[in-house]
Design an enzyme around this catalytic site. Structure first.
Site, PDB file in Angstrom:
ATOM      1  CB  CYS A  52      11.412   4.520  14.011  1.00 19.08           C
ATOM      2  SG  CYS A  52      12.650   3.538  13.164  1.00 19.08           S
ATOM      3  CD  GLU A  83       7.825   8.509  17.487  1.00 18.17           C
ATOM      4  OE1 GLU A  83       6.862   7.713  17.599  1.00 18.17           O
ATOM      5  OE2 GLU A  83       8.704   8.403  16.613  1.00 18.17           O
ATOM      6  N   GLY A  91      -1.923   5.448  13.584  1.00 15.55           N
ATOM      7  CA  GLY A  91      -2.209   4.739  12.342  1.00 15.55           C
ATOM      8  C   GLY A  91      -1.995   3.242  12.503  1.00 15.55           C
ATOM      9  N   GLY A  92      -0.913   2.878  13.130  1.00 17.42           N
ATOM     10  CA  GLY A  92      -0.589   1.466  13.311  1.00 17.42           C
ATOM     11  C   GLY A  92      -1.589   0.766  14.202  1.00 17.42           C
ATOM     12  N   GLY A 118       5.139   2.991  10.911  1.00 14.78           N
ATOM     13  CA  GLY A 118       4.540   4.325  10.900  1.00 14.78           C
ATOM     14  C   GLY A 118       4.159   4.793  12.281  1.00 14.78           C
ATOM     15  CB  SER A 119       1.874   7.462  13.288  1.00 18.53           C
ATOM     16  OG  SER A 119       0.579   7.036  12.885  1.00 18.53           O
ATOM     17  CE  LYS A 170      -2.473   3.381   1.938  1.00 20.56           C
ATOM     18  NZ  LYS A 170      -1.863   4.580   2.559  1.00 20.56           N
ATOM     19  CD  GLU A 227       9.811   0.534  13.406  1.00 18.09           C
ATOM     20  OE1 GLU A 227      10.334   0.013  12.425  1.00 18.09           O
ATOM     21  OE2 GLU A 227      10.001   1.723  13.747  1.00 18.09           O
TER      22      GLU A 227
END
Lengths: 479, 479
Positions: B272, B354, B215-216, B211-212, B156, B235
């Site tokens: 990250c 973060e 979102g994750g 990603g964030s 994606k 992650e």
């Protein structure tokens, strides 16, 4: 302590809190413990269970209705499992150590000095199975593998054998204490509420489960929807289909039917690997042979009243399948065999469900391609079995479909009777399990409770004791 | 084909369906493919990316605002990763083969002939990262490790570099086709809706994400609440704390401050592993040194407007922390350093978040025990760093707390700059990742896409080709 005479009450909030805080404290000590020490604790637990054999087997007979001989063998298997994991705990293999020195010329960018090793994940919550009151219960595979990995364990007792649970926990706890395991290494909770509270507690870092699809899914959902989701290793439902090619049916139909009946009714069908459906050619001798063998078997009491009730619901639903004929049993807890035509199954889009207990369906096909059509859309399973003959084309067609949807495939044999050994994968894609990459049996079951940590430019003296020991051993080994 | 000049439209339902059905068909072919063939495909993709270097790096510069030199190095790393996994694919190690012959005298019960081997899990859906448009994007670690394992991949696209995504996908697809990979081995989808539709599709068997946190987590929840939940390897967020003991601060405070500023601002803090918080003694030279070094750095554009907006929100929130002082930056996308006292952090129960971009907090402690108090309740991280001196008591106290809550611990160094090598574990407990046992970097990243299957009494000729080949090799090896 003496065996409890009445079922213990559910754990109250203070008992739950005290188990969780003790496990949390123990986690740090276990992380620093040497595998050899944990091996000694496991062997002490094994020896204590063996020494209490008479009392424990009696309790198990009374609570589960399983035959004494089967329970006696199961206790031996449980002792073997504990010793098996003890051996693994004391081998350095468990650390999966990878040491890579600094390399200024490493591709793309210089590499620092790196040591990677597996560490225990932390306190593990174990939901026990009803059908193996020893081997998958208080001191069963999940507990043994987690302790071997260095994780404190809290067991949630199975309501199917409450007295045995409490007594086994006492025996295990005493043995662990006397062998020097830290307080909190092992805990035992009673009641649905206690299980749920513990599963949502941030001090629990992973969970194991063996049981029903519905129960397991509900707990998986709880574990996955925590603010901090944790790995939930659930072994849920499995239909364990058996596919018989026309050639195999022609060559040994009677034998296949006889053996199928044995596999379906062993331990009153209360096995996660019980074959719940067999695909056979219409008019083969298999159906009659199975029906005769199953009709000869007496009904035996199932593990619990709840399981009996579910069994009766299950066989009623099976009898309502399109085109179903009841060939044996069909009432109460008697061994039950239903047949149905494959074309009706395909046309109605029937998805068979696991029926826990001594029941099975024979799906009779007119054309072997009906088997591949059904296999293409089947749920995943712990096992899939294929009875064929050399050079069987239809067997070759089925192989990829079965492999894709199961954790173990069996040729000309039966899925029941599970070896406790490394090459035996006991798992599979959902709904067989909630974690398709992992086995709940065999040494690799420990992997569920370990996670890697990398130490970068790390001084030796600050490494955890077991890693330091392993590196020392590795370095002193002759090249 | 030529590079697209305008961002491509979102994938429509027929494009999504065609990617899914192609991946589903390819899965069976890839399961039967030899590792050596997959290695050739991966090397072809690597070579094609290298050959298109100029065009791809130009596109990446235009879309991400990252410096050309960094992107050029990242493309080299991506090529290296593909070759690294190619090497792993062609070694038999990937099968994790365990063959145990039948043993009638096996403890507890006779053991049948068993062969266990890992198999590809099936089609994998990869959600790409914005901050590594090559190494964690279309042809990045997730894609390379899944293809090496024998899984078709659907990527994606990341909205942060849409043209680069499309063009990379074209290059990869052409190379795979020409190298003989089956149609459907690789697919590419565009748009949030396409990602969600694919993630819920039963043909997708696992997913990777970088990603964030928000979102994750949303995607993890979708994967976990499917009727058939699948493994989701996400992650997510990481604060990557750095702890400096009083002795280390006294010995090399200026140096630590200078290096911290470099680590925070490298790649504009869009890593990250960026250290987001450093614990230092109050009045140590570290704070001033870091502030001076960060104040000297110019603001650079961040990856996307959305990331810029989130950064500005993040630094505003940091400036509102109890007792916060803004020592550098604080506006727009400028490198930002905030300090706050440890006691205020403890008293207010502050949980730092973060902040993606070139920002960090220095937490100043009066007593080093404040570091252990904070570490005790900290979220898990990808990394934790410790600056200390030999014999540092406080370092020894911190070690178990840090190890328990991170995937990599670093001594007297910095978490940024991640080696692509086996001993480098890139993971950690939630919220660092959604699967604490797995790494998204290094050869073990392939484990995420494999699951074991056991073959019981299985005829050789019905084993999958790669397993048969591996057994033949094993048997022909001199003892």
């Amino acid at each position: 302590m003496t065996p409890t005479d009445s079922p213990s009450p559910d754990s109250d909030p203070s008992a739950i809190e005290s188990a969780l805080s003790a496990a949390d404290r123990a986690a740090g000590l276990l992380r620093e413990s040497e595998g050899a020490d944990r091996a000694a604790w496991l062997r002490a637990a094994a020896a204590a269970l063996d020494a209490a054999r008479g009392e424990l087997v009696d309790l198990a007979v009374a609570e589960t209705h399983l035959p004494e001989a089967a329970l006696d063998t199961e206790l031996s298997r449980t002792v073997f499992q504990l010793e098996h994991f003890a051996g693994a705990a004391e081998s350095a293999q468990i650390l999966d150590l990878v040491a890579e020195p600094a390399d200024p010329d490493y591709p793309v960018a210089p590499r620092p000095d790196l040591i990677r090793a597996s560490q225990p994940i932390g306190p593990v919550l174990v939901f026990t199975a009803s059908n193996f009151p020893f081997a998958f219960s208080v001191a069963g595979n999940d507990t043994a593998s987690a302790l071997a990995a260095g994780c404190p364990v809290i067991v949630k007792a199975n309501p199917g054998h409450p007295r045995l649970s409490v007594r086994t926990a006492q025996v295990v706890n005493k043995a662990l204490n006397e062998a020097g395991a830290p307080t909190g290494t092992f805990g035992h909770l009673i009641g649905v509420e206690a299980g749920t509270v513990a599963l949502t507690d941030p001090r629990i870092k992973a969970s194991g489960f063996t049981g029903s699809l519905n129960g397991g899914r509900a707990l998986f959902d709880i574990a996955s929807s925590r603010p901090d989701p944790i790995p939930f290793y659930g072994e849920l439902g499995s239909l364990n289909p058996v596919f018989v090619t026309p050639a195999a049916a022609a060559a040994r139909g009677q034998q296949i039917g006889d053996e199928f009946a044995v596999s379906v009714t062993g331990r009153a069908g209360q096995l996660c690997t019980k074959p719940g459906v067999l695909f056979a050619p219409a008019q083969s001798p298999i159906t009659a042979a199975t029906a005769a063998a199953m009709g000869d078997r007496e009904a035996v009491p199932l593990l619990t009243d709840r399981i009996s009730d579910a069994y009766q619901d299950g066989i009623s639903r099976m009898a309502d399948l399109p085109g179903a004929r009841v060939l044996a049993g069909g009432t109460l807890t008697s061994p039950t065999l239903i047949s149905m035509p494959a074309d009706k199954m395909l046309n109605a889009g029937v998805e068979l469900e696991e029926c826990f207990g001594p029941a099975a369906v024979i799906v009779e096909y007119d054309d072997p391609s009906q088997m591949t059509a059904i296999a293409t859309r089947m749920h995943a399973n712990l096992t899939a079995t294929l009875h064929g003959e050399p050079g069987d084309d239809i067997a070759a067609d089925l192989v990829p479909l079965l492999t894709e949807r199961s954790g173990r495939v069996i040729w000309n044999g039966w899925p029941t009777g599970v070896s406790v050994t490394r090459a035996l994968h006991h798992g599979g894609p959902y709904p067989a399990t909630t974690a398709p990459g992992f086995s709940s049996i065999g040494l690799d079951a420990m992997r569920r409770w370990l996670r890697p940590v990398t130490y970068q430019n790390w001084p030796d003296e600050l490494l955890p004791t077991p890693i330091r020991t392993a590196i020392k051993k590795q370095n002193s080994r002759p090249a």
